[in-house]
Design a protein around this motif. Sequence first.
Motif, PDB file in Angstrom:
ATOM      1  N   VAL A   7       0.829  -1.202   0.000  1.00 16.11           N
ATOM      2  CA  VAL A   7       0.000   0.000   0.000  1.00 16.11           C
ATOM      3  C   VAL A   7       0.863   1.253   0.000  1.00 16.11           C
ATOM      4  N   ILE A   8       0.450   2.244  -0.771  1.00 17.65           N
ATOM      5  CA  ILE A   8       1.072   3.562  -0.755  1.00 17.65           C
ATOM      6  C   ILE A   8       0.395   4.393   0.326  1.00 17.65           C
ATOM      7  N   ASP A   9       1.176   4.897   1.261  1.00 18.54           N
ATOM      8  CA  ASP A   9       0.626   5.735   2.334  1.00 18.54           C
ATOM      9  C   ASP A   9       0.672   7.193   1.871  1.00 18.54           C
ATOM     10  N   PRO A  16       4.830   9.799  -2.671  1.00 22.80           N
ATOM     11  CA  PRO A  16       4.305   8.551  -3.243  1.00 22.80           C
ATOM     12  C   PRO A  16       5.216   7.946  -4.315  1.00 22.80           C
ATOM     13  N   TYR A  17       5.855   8.789  -5.141  1.00 26.21           N
ATOM     14  CA  TYR A  17       6.722   8.240  -6.194  1.00 26.21           C
ATOM     15  C   TYR A  17       7.881   7.465  -5.576  1.00 26.21           C
ATOM     16  N   LEU A  20       6.635   4.088  -4.157  1.00 23.91           N
ATOM     17  CA  LEU A  20       6.458   3.094  -5.213  1.00 23.91           C
ATOM     18  C   LEU A  20       7.812   2.578  -5.688  1.00 23.91           C
ATOM     19  N   ALA A  21       8.785   3.475  -5.821  1.00 22.88           N
ATOM     20  CA  ALA A  21      10.124   3.045  -6.233  1.00 22.88           C
ATOM     21  C   ALA A  21      10.692   2.046  -5.232  1.00 22.88           C
ATOM     22  N   GLN A  22      10.468   2.292  -3.934  1.00 25.11           N
ATOM     23  CA  GLN A  22      10.958   1.369  -2.906  1.00 25.11           C
ATOM     24  C   GLN A  22      10.263   0.014  -3.013  1.00 25.11           C
ATOM     25  N   ILE A  23       8.953   0.029  -3.255  1.00 23.45           N
ATOM     26  CA  ILE A  23       8.203  -1.222  -3.390  1.00 23.45           C
ATOM     27  C   ILE A  23       8.744  -2.045  -4.557  1.00 23.45           C
ATOM     28  N   MET A  54       2.001  10.206 -14.182  1.00 24.22           N
ATOM     29  CA  MET A  54       3.205  11.025 -14.014  1.00 24.22           C
ATOM     30  C   MET A  54       4.001  10.569 -12.787  1.00 24.22           C
ATOM     31  N   THR A  55       3.293  10.251 -11.694  1.00 24.87           N
ATOM     32  CA  THR A  55       3.961   9.777 -10.477  1.00 24.87           C
ATOM     33  C   THR A  55       4.640   8.439 -10.738  1.00 24.87           C
ATOM     34  N   VAL A  56       3.960   7.539 -11.421  1.00 23.94           N
ATOM     35  CA  VAL A  56       4.535   6.227 -11.753  1.00 23.94           C
ATOM     36  C   VAL A  56       5.771   6.409 -12.623  1.00 23.94           C
ATOM     37  N   ARG A  57       5.685   7.305 -13.599  1.00 29.48           N
ATOM     38  CA  ARG A  57       6.820   7.547 -14.497  1.00 29.48           C
ATOM     39  C   ARG A  57       8.029   8.045 -13.717  1.00 29.48           C
ATOM     40  N   ARG A  58       7.777   8.885 -12.724  1.00 30.16           N
ATOM     41  CA  ARG A  58       8.869   9.408 -11.901  1.00 30.16           C
ATOM     42  C   ARG A  58       9.518   8.284 -11.092  1.00 30.16           C
ATOM     43  N   SER A  59       8.714   7.344 -10.592  1.00 30.74           N
ATOM     44  CA  SER A  59       9.248   6.197  -9.859  1.00 30.74           C
ATOM     45  C   SER A  59      10.140   5.351 -10.753  1.00 30.74           C
ATOM     46  N   LEU A  60       9.662   5.088 -11.961  1.00 30.13           N
ATOM     47  CA  LEU A  60      10.434   4.264 -12.890  1.00 30.13           C
ATOM     48  C   LEU A  60      11.724   4.959 -13.302  1.00 30.13           C
TER      49      LEU A  60
END
Length: 248
Positions: A7-9, A16-17, A20-23, A54-60
């Motif tokens: 889960v993202i807190d 959040p980005y 997700l990167a840590q997960i 956009m947040t997902v892209r930043r994580s990747l």
Amino acid sequence: MKNEKMVIDKNSFIPPYYQLAQILEQQIRSGQYRPGDTLPSEAELSEKYGLSRMTVRRSLSQLARAGLIYSEQGKGTFVSRPRLDRAVFVMEEFHTEMAARGLVSSVRLMEARVVPAPQKAATKLQVPVGEKVLYIRRSLLADGEPMAYDRKYLRYDRGRPILENELQYQALPEMVEKHGEVLPVSSQMTLQATVLNEEEARALRVAPGTPAFLLEQILFDNTERPAGWGWCLYRGDRYQLSSQSPIF
């Protein structure tokens, strides 16, 4: 295993980005995603974790910079294969590591002052030469014996100064609770072998020329701007580094 959802807190001070990167990094390092595997698409990750594309892209992008993944146009995003000329070492929180060895840890603040940024620190922090920065020196001890010698330059915010007594905390999380908007949330590390000069040897109470591990870090805040730069020396006669990875 690959369908396990973490889960993202969204109430956390950690962006959040970065969560997700840590997960995803944990899933890669644990073998849930192996070298050559295709990661879920941006759309799939966005839907699964309730985040914007956009947040997902930043994580990747963060994982790609760390060399953990790569993308191929029109094909997707894949887990990278380990490079034989590169190793990633994770250094535990000092007090946690010492406690695991049955030792009592402490941190001695040797110096903390605002100074004009020298050339190298200014370059690392992306600030003008001479701009005010916070310089700290600390000794990390176990049962009163110096184990590591830490020096850092931190970006200085006059509106939210970091108190000197806070720099003596053994754990970073307590400081982050108060200063999460200005303290680092990620870092880039480089590890190499070295020998101690006279100043470093004196701080660690060993002879000059003693072997040591030098861990250089650039610290980033929640906007990915450099928040600090420094280096920590770990005594070579007290530390050994090991790495565990799957056989392919």
